[in-house]
Design an enzyme around this catalytic site. Structure first.
Site, PDB file in Angstrom:
ATOM      1  N   ARG A 194      11.457   8.064  27.219  1.00  0.00           N
ATOM      2  CA  ARG A 194      11.141   8.123  26.584  1.00  0.00           C
ATOM      3  C   ARG A 194      11.235   8.007  24.739  1.00  0.00           C
ATOM      4  O   ARG A 194      10.353   7.402  23.836  1.00  0.00           O
ATOM      5  CB  ARG A 194       9.054   9.437  26.210  1.00  0.00           C
ATOM      6  CG  ARG A 194       8.893   9.301  27.471  1.00  0.00           C
ATOM      7  CD  ARG A 194       8.087   9.966  27.594  1.00  0.00           C
ATOM      8  NE  ARG A 194       6.932  10.419  26.062  1.00  0.00           N
ATOM      9  CZ  ARG A 194       6.140  11.180  26.019  1.00  0.00           C
ATOM     10  NH1 ARG A 194       6.612  12.400  27.004  1.00  0.00           N
ATOM     11  NH2 ARG A 194       5.165  10.920  24.958  1.00  0.00           N
ATOM     12  N   LYS A 248      11.535   6.842  16.161  1.00  0.00           N
ATOM     13  CA  LYS A 248      10.576   6.912  17.278  1.00  0.00           C
ATOM     14  C   LYS A 248       9.226   7.516  16.792  1.00  0.00           C
ATOM     15  O   LYS A 248       7.762   6.437  16.633  1.00  0.00           O
ATOM     16  CB  LYS A 248      10.745   7.524  18.634  1.00  0.00           C
ATOM     17  CG  LYS A 248       9.297   7.971  19.570  1.00  0.00           C
ATOM     18  CD  LYS A 248       9.896   8.599  20.703  1.00  0.00           C
ATOM     19  CE  LYS A 248       9.257  10.114  20.960  1.00  0.00           C
ATOM     20  NZ  LYS A 248       8.626  10.929  20.453  1.00  0.00           N
ATOM     21  N   ASN A 249       9.167   8.060  16.026  1.00  0.00           N
ATOM     22  CA  ASN A 249       8.234   9.051  15.694  1.00  0.00           C
ATOM     23  C   ASN A 249       7.490   8.437  13.756  1.00  0.00           C
ATOM     24  O   ASN A 249       6.322   8.593  13.969  1.00  0.00           O
ATOM     25  CB  ASN A 249       7.908  10.473  15.038  1.00  0.00           C
ATOM     26  CG  ASN A 249       8.679  11.381  17.293  1.00  0.00           C
ATOM     27  OD1 ASN A 249       8.504  10.547  17.676  1.00  0.00           O
ATOM     28  ND2 ASN A 249       8.713  12.339  16.688  1.00  0.00           N
ATOM     29  N   ARG A 274      -1.071  21.962  22.624  1.00  0.00           N
ATOM     30  CA  ARG A 274      -0.993  20.988  20.974  1.00  0.00           C
ATOM     31  C   ARG A 274      -2.500  20.656  22.031  1.00  0.00           C
ATOM     32  O   ARG A 274      -3.103  19.578  22.466  1.00  0.00           O
ATOM     33  CB  ARG A 274      -0.198  19.774  22.387  1.00  0.00           C
ATOM     34  CG  ARG A 274       1.598  20.471  22.595  1.00  0.00           C
ATOM     35  CD  ARG A 274       2.911  19.136  22.201  1.00  0.00           C
ATOM     36  NE  ARG A 274       2.450  17.896  21.172  1.00  0.00           N
ATOM     37  CZ  ARG A 274       3.286  17.544  21.077  1.00  0.00           C
ATOM     38  NH1 ARG A 274       4.077  17.504  22.622  1.00  0.00           N
ATOM     39  NH2 ARG A 274       3.923  16.545  20.773  1.00  0.00           N
ATOM     40  N   ASP A 317      12.335  19.339  16.958  1.00  0.00           N
ATOM     41  CA  ASP A 317      12.581  18.646  18.113  1.00  0.00           C
ATOM     42  C   ASP A 317      14.013  18.959  17.845  1.00  0.00           C
ATOM     43  O   ASP A 317      15.047  18.597  19.114  1.00  0.00           O
ATOM     44  CB  ASP A 317      12.727  17.123  17.848  1.00  0.00           C
ATOM     45  CG  ASP A 317      11.240  17.449  17.343  1.00  0.00           C
ATOM     46  OD1 ASP A 317      10.653  17.692  18.432  1.00  0.00           O
ATOM     47  OD2 ASP A 317      10.932  15.649  17.438  1.00  0.00           O
ATOM     48  N   ARG A 347       0.972  11.503  24.487  1.00  0.00           N
ATOM     49  CA  ARG A 347      -0.313  12.397  23.436  1.00  0.00           C
ATOM     50  C   ARG A 347      -0.376  11.808  22.265  1.00  0.00           C
ATOM     51  O   ARG A 347      -1.548  11.470  20.977  1.00  0.00           O
ATOM     52  CB  ARG A 347       0.437  13.919  22.968  1.00  0.00           C
ATOM     53  CG  ARG A 347       0.052  14.583  23.831  1.00  0.00           C
ATOM     54  CD  ARG A 347       0.750  16.167  23.309  1.00  0.00           C
ATOM     55  NE  ARG A 347       0.205  15.575  22.203  1.00  0.00           N
ATOM     56  CZ  ARG A 347      -0.694  16.870  21.957  1.00  0.00           C
ATOM     57  NH1 ARG A 347      -2.021  17.088  22.530  1.00  0.00           N
ATOM     58  NH2 ARG A 347      -1.347  16.862  20.812  1.00  0.00           N
ATOM     59  N   CYS A 366       1.157  20.031  26.925  1.00  0.00           N
ATOM     60  CA  CYS A 366       2.140  18.881  28.098  1.00  0.00           C
ATOM     61  C   CYS A 366       3.420  20.211  28.185  1.00  0.00           C
ATOM     62  O   CYS A 366       2.838  21.755  27.921  1.00  0.00           O
ATOM     63  CB  CYS A 366       2.829  18.072  26.965  1.00  0.00           C
ATOM     64  SG  CYS A 366       3.689  18.276  25.425  1.00  0.00           S
TER      65      CYS A 366
HETATM   66  C1  UD1 Z   1       4.842  15.777  15.928  1.00  0.00           C
HETATM   67  C2  UD1 Z   1       5.848  14.848  16.811  1.00  0.00           C
HETATM   68  C3  UD1 Z   1       6.719  15.816  17.295  1.00  0.00           C
HETATM   69  C4  UD1 Z   1       7.370  16.846  17.132  1.00  0.00           C
HETATM   70  C5  UD1 Z   1       6.029  17.539  15.789  1.00  0.00           C
HETATM   71  C6  UD1 Z   1       6.009  19.019  15.394  1.00  0.00           C
HETATM   72  C7  UD1 Z   1       5.333  12.681  16.993  1.00  0.00           C
HETATM   73  C8  UD1 Z   1       4.897  11.604  18.020  1.00  0.00           C
HETATM   74  N1  UD1 Z   1       5.727  13.762  17.969  1.00  0.00           N
HETATM   75  O1  UD1 Z   1       3.931  15.565  17.478  1.00  0.00           O
HETATM   76  O2  UD1 Z   1       8.412  15.014  17.370  1.00  0.00           O
HETATM   77  O3  UD1 Z   1       7.859  17.923  17.408  1.00  0.00           O
HETATM   78  O4  UD1 Z   1       5.652  16.462  15.092  1.00  0.00           O
HETATM   79  O5  UD1 Z   1       7.392  18.115  14.446  1.00  0.00           O
HETATM   80  O6  UD1 Z   1       5.282  12.153  16.174  1.00  0.00           O
HETATM   81  N2  UD1 Z   1      -1.648  21.663  16.124  1.00  0.00           N
HETATM   82  C9  UD1 Z   1      -3.122  22.358  16.378  1.00  0.00           C
HETATM   83  N3  UD1 Z   1      -3.914  21.687  16.688  1.00  0.00           N
HETATM   84  C10 UD1 Z   1      -4.026  20.539  16.176  1.00  0.00           C
HETATM   85  C11 UD1 Z   1      -2.370  19.401  16.135  1.00  0.00           C
HETATM   86  C12 UD1 Z   1      -1.359  21.084  15.959  1.00  0.00           C
HETATM   87  O7  UD1 Z   1      -2.855  23.386  16.942  1.00  0.00           O
HETATM   88  O8  UD1 Z   1      -5.183  19.620  15.999  1.00  0.00           O
HETATM   89  C13 UD1 Z   1      -0.109  22.677  16.522  1.00  0.00           C
HETATM   90  C14 UD1 Z   1       0.430  21.619  17.826  1.00  0.00           C
HETATM   91  O9  UD1 Z   1      -0.386  22.582  19.116  1.00  0.00           O
HETATM   92  C15 UD1 Z   1       1.871  22.518  17.315  1.00  0.00           C
HETATM   93  C16 UD1 Z   1       1.322  22.597  16.380  1.00  0.00           C
HETATM   94  O10 UD1 Z   1       0.383  22.892  15.378  1.00  0.00           O
HETATM   95  O11 UD1 Z   1       1.932  24.025  18.062  1.00  0.00           O
HETATM   96  C17 UD1 Z   1       2.370  21.424  15.765  1.00  0.00           C
HETATM   97  O12 UD1 Z   1       1.752  19.971  16.103  1.00  0.00           O
HETATM   98  P1  UD1 Z   1       1.679  18.137  14.851  1.00  0.00           P
HETATM   99  O13 UD1 Z   1       2.231  18.788  14.029  1.00  0.00           O
HETATM  100  O14 UD1 Z   1       0.504  18.406  15.502  1.00  0.00           O
HETATM  101  O15 UD1 Z   1       3.163  17.663  16.653  1.00  0.00           O
HETATM  102  P2  UD1 Z   1       2.837  16.012  16.311  1.00  0.00           P
HETATM  103  O16 UD1 Z   1       1.724  15.130  15.314  1.00  0.00           O
HETATM  104  O17 UD1 Z   1       1.641  16.235  18.484  1.00  0.00           O
END
Ligand code: UD1
Length: 428
Positions: A406, A22-23, A121, A304, A92, A116
């Site tokens: 999802r 999915k990701n 996030r 995850d 998201r 969320c």
């Molecule tokens: C992706 C995955 C999710 C997984 C996560 C971490 C998808 C669709 N989802 O989510 O399943 O759990 O990676 O492996 O691929 N953060 C900030 N600012 C930002 C971006 C992120 O502070 O601009 C923080 C987030 O709040 C979180 C951490 O960084 O605490 C990790 O987020 P991120 O690696 O961006 O995860 P996602 O891409 O949202």
């Protein structure tokens, strides 16, 4: 409203085939915004999040044909540059349209995704990177508007190796002038899959799979055919499902190299795991040893899989410490495990043995969990409660299945085939 009903205590045995990731599929489908040519993406799981991204791409102006696990995307050069609130609030990952739209049309508008269940996030790392490429952004009526006169490649050092930010910036950098270097990039296999797809479309990217990605902008990307990698979180789910039921499950179609840190922990827990002829076999043991985990960015232990590990440790023969360092709010499942008889305490102060900061849960294994009514609060929480229900004595009922839909393709069917007493029914 549907619920899952499980009569626990059955050993899982047999073969299970892993679906596409999915990701990986989500950003790859979004990356087709970078071309008007035809793209054919195969091994895409049939899930709610995929339906949401299809709706989003259609809203933006793409034509899409779905044939089971294959998605065919075409375009005619005209695209909208705004992502609608109802889709971004549902998923998201929709914010990933910002990079490709900005690169092609110098503007993008996305509703602020908000928090969320698993945490706040924010998207500051995405936006900071786009600013370095030459964009400006401002918030108006809850929407982030991102605009640029000209975008130019430069060096971007990410504050944190965010998966989404790395993907967004990668996509933006492929078709702008000059060379972009993303340092401290996330290295998750889903990013490498996106990079491989972009390269097949004609992008010039070096450092594939590493922390430093070098992208030389090209004039145009073209269409291609691509097959996504297998889902490593689904693979991990079945590894732990076999372990928690003392089962003997053979997993087909997985890439075990994407689950190395889980496999190490599984071995330490005393569970036999082997690989022959591309089949991963997990032979559970009656006694599960307690093993600490601390979530980390890839190749560390995946956040995850953390709630699923907690389910396993709930019935281990001793105490383990689980530390969450990625998402600030990822222990909601604890209350549900406790309803099932688990002995878990959360420490906000770091109790982790390596001294890294983050919330820790101290899990004292009990002889068995007991089935009851529980509520899933997010996707992986839903999977963790299913695993707990599979091992528990008696009947477990799980609601909150909109999250499960999802991210897991046919999970009930797959578990049933392995011998679980599980069904999905309408809850009155
Ligand atoms: C992706 C995955 C999710 C997984 C996560 C971490 C998808 C669709 N989802 O989510 O399943 O759990 O990676 O492996 O691929 N953060 C900030 N600012 C930002 C971006 C992120 O502070 O601009 C923080 C987030 O709040 C979180 C951490 O960084 O605490 C990790 O987020 P991120 O690696 O961006 O995860 P996602 O891409 O949202």
């Amino acid at each position: 409203m549907d619920k899952i009903v499980i009569n626990g205590g059955k050993r899982l045995c047999g073969n299970v085939k892993i679906s596409g990731s999915k990701n990986a599929a989500l950003p790859i489908l979004i990356a087709t915004l970078l071309t008007d040519d035809k793209c054919v993406i195969d091994n895409v799981p049939e899930l709610e999040d995929i339906n949401t991204v299809i709706k989003l791409l259609k809203h933006l102006g793409k034509k899409i044909k779905k044939e089971k696990n294959t998605i065919i995307i075409t375009g005619n050069g005209k695209l909208q540059t705004d992502a609608p609130f109802n889709l971004v609030s549902k998923m998201r990952a929709s914010v990933l349209v910002a990079g490709p739209l900005l690169a092609r049309f110098k503007k993008a508008e996305i509703p602020l995704p908000g928090g969320c269940a698993i945490g706040l996030r924010p998207i500051n790392i995405h936006l900071d990177g786009l600013v370095k490429l030459g964009a400006k952004h401002f918030v108006s009526r809850g929407n982030v508007k991102i605009i640029a006169k000209k975008l130019k490649g430069t060096q971007i050092v990410l504050d944190f190796p965010s998966v989404g930010a790395t993907e967004n910036l990668l996509m933006a950098a492929t078709v702008i002038d000059g060379k972009t270097i993303i340092k401290n990039a996330a290295m998750e296999p889903e990013i490498t899959d996106l990079v491989n797809f972009l390269v097949k479309m004609g992008a010039d990217i070096k450092g594939i799979g590493s922390k430093i990605l070098e992208i030389k902008g090209v004039k145009k990307l073209g269409g291609c055919e691509y097959k996504t990698i297998p889902d490593r979180i689904e693979t991990g789910t079945f590894i732990i499902a076999s372990s928690i039921t003392s089962g003997d499950v053979k997993i087909l179609g997985a890439f075990p190299e994407h689950n190395e840190s889980l496999i190490e922990k599984i071995k330490l827990a005393g569970i036999k795991i082997s690989m022959t002829n591309k089949v991963l076999r997990i032979k559970g043991s009656k006694k599960i040893k307690p093993v600490d985990v601390e979530t980390q960015v890839y190749p560390g232990f995946a956040t995850d899989l953390q709630p699923l590990w907690m389910a396993l440790m709930s019935i281990a023969s001793g105490e383990s410490i689980i530390t969450e360092t990625i998402f600030e709010n990822r222990f909601q499942t604890v209350a549900e495990f406790i309803k099932m008889g688990a002995n878990i305490k959360i420490n906000s102060a770091p109790a982790c043995r390596s001294g890294v900061k983050g919330d820790s849960a101290i899990v004292k294994g009990v002889k068995n969990l007991t089935g009851t009514k529980v509520v899933a609060s997010d996707l992986r929480a839903a999977a963790a409660l299913i695993l707990a229900g599979l091992s528990a004595k008696g009947r477990t009922e799980i609601i909150g299945l909109e999250y499960l839909d999802r991210g897991y393709e046919n999970i009930v069917k797959k578990l049933k085939k392995l011998g679980a007493d599980i069904k999905r029914v309408i809850d009155n």
